[in-house]
Every structure is written in C-alpha cells, then in structure tokens.
Design a protein around this motif. Structure first.
Motif, PDB file in Angstrom:
ATOM      1  N   ASP A  18      -4.949   4.655  14.750  1.00  0.00           N
ATOM      2  CA  ASP A  18      -4.288   3.348  14.670  1.00  0.00           C
ATOM      3  C   ASP A  18      -3.567   3.113  13.344  1.00  0.00           C
ATOM      4  OD1 ASP A  18      -6.400   3.047  12.956  1.00  0.00           O
ATOM      5  OD2 ASP A  18      -7.299   1.338  13.988  1.00  0.00           O
ATOM      6  N   PHE A  19      -3.418   4.157  12.532  1.00  0.00           N
ATOM      7  CA  PHE A  19      -2.718   4.088  11.247  1.00  0.00           C
ATOM      8  C   PHE A  19      -3.381   3.063  10.309  1.00  0.00           C
ATOM      9  CE2 PHE A  19       1.111   3.838   8.421  1.00  0.00           C
ATOM     10  CZ  PHE A  19       1.271   5.198   8.235  1.00  0.00           C
ATOM     11  N   LYS A  69      -5.830  -2.703   8.081  1.00  0.00           N
ATOM     12  CA  LYS A  69      -4.736  -2.413   9.005  1.00  0.00           C
ATOM     13  C   LYS A  69      -3.427  -2.971   8.455  1.00  0.00           C
ATOM     14  CE  LYS A  69      -7.447  -2.103  13.253  1.00  0.00           C
ATOM     15  NZ  LYS A  69      -7.562  -2.529  14.666  1.00  0.00           N
ATOM     16  N   PHE A  70      -2.360  -2.296   8.800  1.00  0.00           N
ATOM     17  CA  PHE A  70      -1.034  -2.702   8.323  1.00  0.00           C
ATOM     18  C   PHE A  70      -0.331  -3.544   9.375  1.00  0.00           C
ATOM     19  CE2 PHE A  70      -1.812   1.590   6.498  1.00  0.00           C
ATOM     20  CZ  PHE A  70      -2.011   1.195   5.185  1.00  0.00           C
ATOM     21  N   GLU A  71       0.552  -4.417   8.899  1.00  0.00           N
ATOM     22  CA  GLU A  71       1.350  -5.237   9.814  1.00  0.00           C
ATOM     23  C   GLU A  71       2.777  -4.718   9.949  1.00  0.00           C
ATOM     24  OE1 GLU A  71       0.113  -9.650   9.053  1.00  0.00           O
ATOM     25  OE2 GLU A  71      -0.688  -8.377   7.451  1.00  0.00           O
ATOM     26  N   PHE A 131       0.849  -1.186   0.000  1.00  0.00           N
ATOM     27  CA  PHE A 131       0.000   0.000   0.000  1.00  0.00           C
ATOM     28  C   PHE A 131       0.892   1.245   0.000  1.00  0.00           C
ATOM     29  CE2 PHE A 131      -2.546  -3.349   1.885  1.00  0.00           C
ATOM     30  CZ  PHE A 131      -3.790  -3.175   1.283  1.00  0.00           C
ATOM     31  N   GLU A 132       0.587   2.173  -0.880  1.00  0.00           N
ATOM     32  CA  GLU A 132       1.355   3.416  -1.003  1.00  0.00           C
ATOM     33  C   GLU A 132       0.742   4.457  -0.071  1.00  0.00           C
ATOM     34  OE1 GLU A 132       2.386   6.741  -4.458  1.00  0.00           O
ATOM     35  OE2 GLU A 132       1.986   4.665  -5.033  1.00  0.00           O
ATOM     36  N   VAL A 133       1.466   4.794   0.994  1.00  0.00           N
ATOM     37  CA  VAL A 133       0.949   5.719   2.003  1.00  0.00           C
ATOM     38  C   VAL A 133       1.737   7.026   1.954  1.00  0.00           C
ATOM     39  CG1 VAL A 133       0.579   6.106   4.472  1.00  0.00           C
ATOM     40  CG2 VAL A 133       0.198   3.825   3.485  1.00  0.00           C
ATOM     41  N   HIS A 134       1.014   8.126   1.829  1.00  0.00           N
ATOM     42  CA  HIS A 134       1.621   9.452   1.770  1.00  0.00           C
ATOM     43  C   HIS A 134       1.373  10.189   3.084  1.00  0.00           C
ATOM     44  CE1 HIS A 134       2.126   9.835  -2.833  1.00  0.00           C
ATOM     45  NE2 HIS A 134       1.811   8.573  -2.556  1.00  0.00           N
ATOM     46  N   ILE A 135       2.464  10.663   3.691  1.00  0.00           N
ATOM     47  CA  ILE A 135       2.388  11.478   4.903  1.00  0.00           C
ATOM     48  C   ILE A 135       2.801  12.890   4.504  1.00  0.00           C
ATOM     49  CG2 ILE A 135       3.243  11.811   7.251  1.00  0.00           C
ATOM     50  CD1 ILE A 135       1.584   9.261   6.852  1.00  0.00           C
ATOM     51  N   VAL A 158       1.206   3.111  18.542  1.00  0.00           N
ATOM     52  CA  VAL A 158       0.081   2.353  17.971  1.00  0.00           C
ATOM     53  C   VAL A 158       0.465   0.895  17.731  1.00  0.00           C
ATOM     54  CG1 VAL A 158      -0.941   4.413  16.931  1.00  0.00           C
ATOM     55  CG2 VAL A 158       0.603   2.991  15.560  1.00  0.00           C
ATOM     56  N   ASP A 159       1.655   0.502  18.228  1.00  0.00           N
ATOM     57  CA  ASP A 159       2.105  -0.899  18.192  1.00  0.00           C
ATOM     58  C   ASP A 159       2.244  -1.431  16.767  1.00  0.00           C
ATOM     59  OD1 ASP A 159       3.045  -3.195  19.334  1.00  0.00           O
ATOM     60  OD2 ASP A 159       1.071  -4.028  19.788  1.00  0.00           O
ATOM     61  N   LEU A 160       2.891  -0.635  15.916  1.00  0.00           N
ATOM     62  CA  LEU A 160       3.123  -1.032  14.521  1.00  0.00           C
ATOM     63  C   LEU A 160       4.626  -1.135  14.262  1.00  0.00           C
ATOM     64  CD1 LEU A 160       1.911  -1.549  11.658  1.00  0.00           C
ATOM     65  CD2 LEU A 160       2.238   0.904  11.230  1.00  0.00           C
ATOM     66  N   PRO A 161       5.136  -2.315  13.898  1.00  0.00           N
ATOM     67  CA  PRO A 161       6.556  -2.437  13.555  1.00  0.00           C
ATOM     68  C   PRO A 161       6.906  -1.535  12.365  1.00  0.00           C
ATOM     69  CG  PRO A 161       5.550  -4.603  13.825  1.00  0.00           C
ATOM     70  CD  PRO A 161       4.427  -3.609  13.797  1.00  0.00           C
ATOM     71  N   TYR A 162       8.155  -1.042  12.348  1.00  0.00           N
ATOM     72  CA  TYR A 162       8.597  -0.149  11.273  1.00  0.00           C
ATOM     73  C   TYR A 162      10.065  -0.420  10.967  1.00  0.00           C
ATOM     74  CZ  TYR A 162      10.367   2.404  15.335  1.00  0.00           C
ATOM     75  OH  TYR A 162      11.009   2.738  16.507  1.00  0.00           O
ATOM     76  N   THR A 163      10.453  -0.152   9.741  1.00  0.00           N
ATOM     77  CA  THR A 163      11.837  -0.378   9.327  1.00  0.00           C
ATOM     78  C   THR A 163      12.713   0.808   9.731  1.00  0.00           C
ATOM     79  OG1 THR A 163      11.437   0.590   7.150  1.00  0.00           O
ATOM     80  CG2 THR A 163      11.139  -1.804   7.362  1.00  0.00           C
ATOM     81  N   GLY A 164      14.018   0.564   9.687  1.00  0.00           N
ATOM     82  CA  GLY A 164      14.970   1.617  10.011  1.00  0.00           C
ATOM     83  C   GLY A 164      15.283   1.666  11.487  1.00  0.00           C
TER      84      GLY A 164
END
Length: 328
Positions: A60-61, A71-73, A36-40, A96-102
């Motif tokens: 909850d993003f 919902k995203f994983e 999914f392409e998400v723009h912030i 919001v308990d969402l894993p993220y890269t970096g």
C-alpha cells in the motif's frame, strides 16, 4: 497532508533524480505539508527520515515508524527513467489508490518509447527527423542506412533518457560501436537522420487550466551534440530566452503546445526541437524533466517569473482532482 517526494529510479539517471527531489523538498510549503523523502531504488524502497531508513510496504506504499503506520495522501513523482518515467510507478500508484503528480501511466509509457511517440505525432503533422527502427538481432546494413538517412546520423536507444546510449555516427567505421553502445541500454534502437540546425528546449505544463509554455532555451553544446556530459557536467551553454525571431518563437511555442496536447499530456514536461530552416523539428519529450539547480526547467520557470513552489502546488492540485479510469 502527508506528501511522499519520490526520487531515485533503476537507471543511471537515479543520481540526477535525487538532486531533483531535493529541489522539490526545498520548495514545498512545510507549514502545509508533512514531507517525506522516499527513495525507489533497484534493491530497496525506503523512506529516509532523520537519517534512518524505513522500508516501504509495497502492498500500500506505506511505512512503519515507532510502531505507527504512516500512509501518504499523494506522491510527488520526480523519478527520471524507469520505473517512474515509463509508467510502471504510475500504474502501481493507481492500483493502490494513491494520487500522483505528472502524467498518467499511459502517457508515461507512450512518451518513454521514442518510436511510439513519433508514430502518434506523425498523425498530427509534427516535423521530425527521418528514422529507422531496429531490434537487437536484426541484420543491419550500414551502407543502406547511410544511403537512406545520409551521414552523419544518430543512433539512440528506443527507451532511455539523459542521452544515455546515444551516439552521432559521422563515418561508418563508428557504426558498430554506436550500435553496441545503444543496445547496452535497450534491445530496440532508433537510427535518425541528422538535423542541421539550432537546438532548443521548451518547458510546457498545464497551469491554471491552460497549456502554458514557460520559455524557450537554446542549447549550445561544447560536444558534437547535447549528450550526458553536456547536460550534467557543464559542457554546454543554455540561453534563456533563445535569441530567435518573433516568427520562429511563435512557431516553436505553437508546436510545443501541439505536441503536449496531441499526446494528451499533463504535468511538467520539456520538449526538445531542432530549428532547421526556421521550422521546429521534434526530437523528444521528457515527462519528468530534471529539477536540479543546473536543469533547464527551473531556469525557464524563473524566466516566466513563476516560483517553483507555486508550480508544485498546481501539480498537487491537479493530481488530487484526477481520478483513475476505473473510478470514473
């Protein structure tokens, strides 16, 4: 697995981030992930799906499409600048308990602050330029700066990327203009001595349990330094691998690893050095390096014979293994 490839940001680097996001979308395995392409962006957060915008629920993003909540994983973060490279998004994702890269929110905030990064690295004897830290409103005597640092010197926003707001001052007649240019980006600035040497950029990441250097790229700018035009508008030559002696290469590699590990880094990074008298001097570290086709990090991955898809898989794996501090 629902994967949010997150791009954009609130600064002028947003345009570069959108290009980086497209490279990630093109290199992740679509048979394995639902992408999914998400723009912030400053005025809106949304998922772009089949040309339509779906607002992101900041609670909850997630987003709603066809009356179904998606919902995203995991979030694959490729925002350059604020809020994705300075720790804000990372702290939010942890809440919001969402894993993220970096890297984590702390490392992101630390490394986005040039003064604080230099302060930490000074404890590890990393060679660097001499510097003066100034806050907007302080009395600044150009003659005293020149006496302490010499001419030319650099004026930089303390928190900014892509060389935005950076000037080289060769004569004090240009000093006030450089201050105004930097203060337009940040209320705090660094004034640094000029390092007369060869500029190199080094891609470093955690890969298969080890700190790995992808390659060393020499930067030959057509401008007086590696500014925004040189980085993104073709006014530079980037040579990978850099034509340096084996001894200097070893020194750059070891120093780049030392910087990465001393700062407690994880994820993709690109560290810039000036090699002066065969000694690499630290300039800055980028924790969300550009991933557009023109960017240095993908060039170095190709040199290391590592496919971007495999590197991104590695990033996702590391992100899923990491637990927030409050969960440990």
């Amino acid at each position: 697995m629902n994967v949010a490839v997150v791009m954009g940001g609130y600064s002028e680097e947003s345009v570069i981030s959108l290009r980086s996001g497209q490279l990630i979308l093109n290199n992740l395995d679509k048979s394995k992930y639902q992408l999914f392409e998400v723009h912030i962006l400053l005025n809106e957060w949304y998922c772009l799906d089949e040309g339509a915008k779906y607002p992101i629920n900041k609670a909850d993003f997630s987003f709603v499409k066809d009356n179904q909540t998606i919902k995203f994983e995991i979030a694959v973060n490729t925002i350059h600048g604020t809020p994705g490279e300075d720790g804000h998004m990372q702290a939010y994702w942890e809440l919001v308990d969402l894993p993220y890269t970096g890297c984590t929110f702390y490392q992101s905030a630390l490394t986005f602050n040039k003064r604080d990064t230099l302060s930490v690295l000074s404890k590890f004897n990393i060679p660097k330029a001499n510097s003066i830290y100034v806050t907007k409103g302080d009395a600044i005597d150009g003659n005293k700066v020149a006496a302490e640092l010499g001419l030319p010197f650099f004026v930089k926003p303390n928190q900014s990327g892509s060389s935005l707001g950076v000037s080289m001052v060769t004569t004090l007649d240009d000093f006030q203009k450089a201050l105004d240019f930097a203060f337009a980006e940040d209320n705090d600035i660094l004034i640094e001595s000029y390092l007369n040497g060869r500029e190199v950029s080094v891609g470093v990441l955690k890969y298969q349990g080890e700190t790995k250097v992808l390659g060393i790229t020499e930067i030959l700018s057509q401008n007086s330094f590696f500014d925004y035009e040189a980085k993104y508008l073709g006014k530079s030559e980037e040579i990978t691998p850099a034509s340096i002696s084996q001894e200097v290469e070893n020194s750059v590699i070891e120093t780049a690893k030392k910087v990465y590990e001393s700062l407690g880094m994880s994820g993709f990074s690109r560290t810039d050095f000036i090699i002066m008298n065969d000694v690499p001097h630290f300039i800055e570290i980028n924790t969300n390096p550009g991933l557009s086709p023109q960017s240095i990090f993908p060039q170095q991955a190709a040199f290391a014979k590592l496919e971007m898809g495999n590197l991104l898989e590695n990033e996702i794996s590391l992100a899923l293994q990491r637990k927030p501090i409050w969960k440990k």
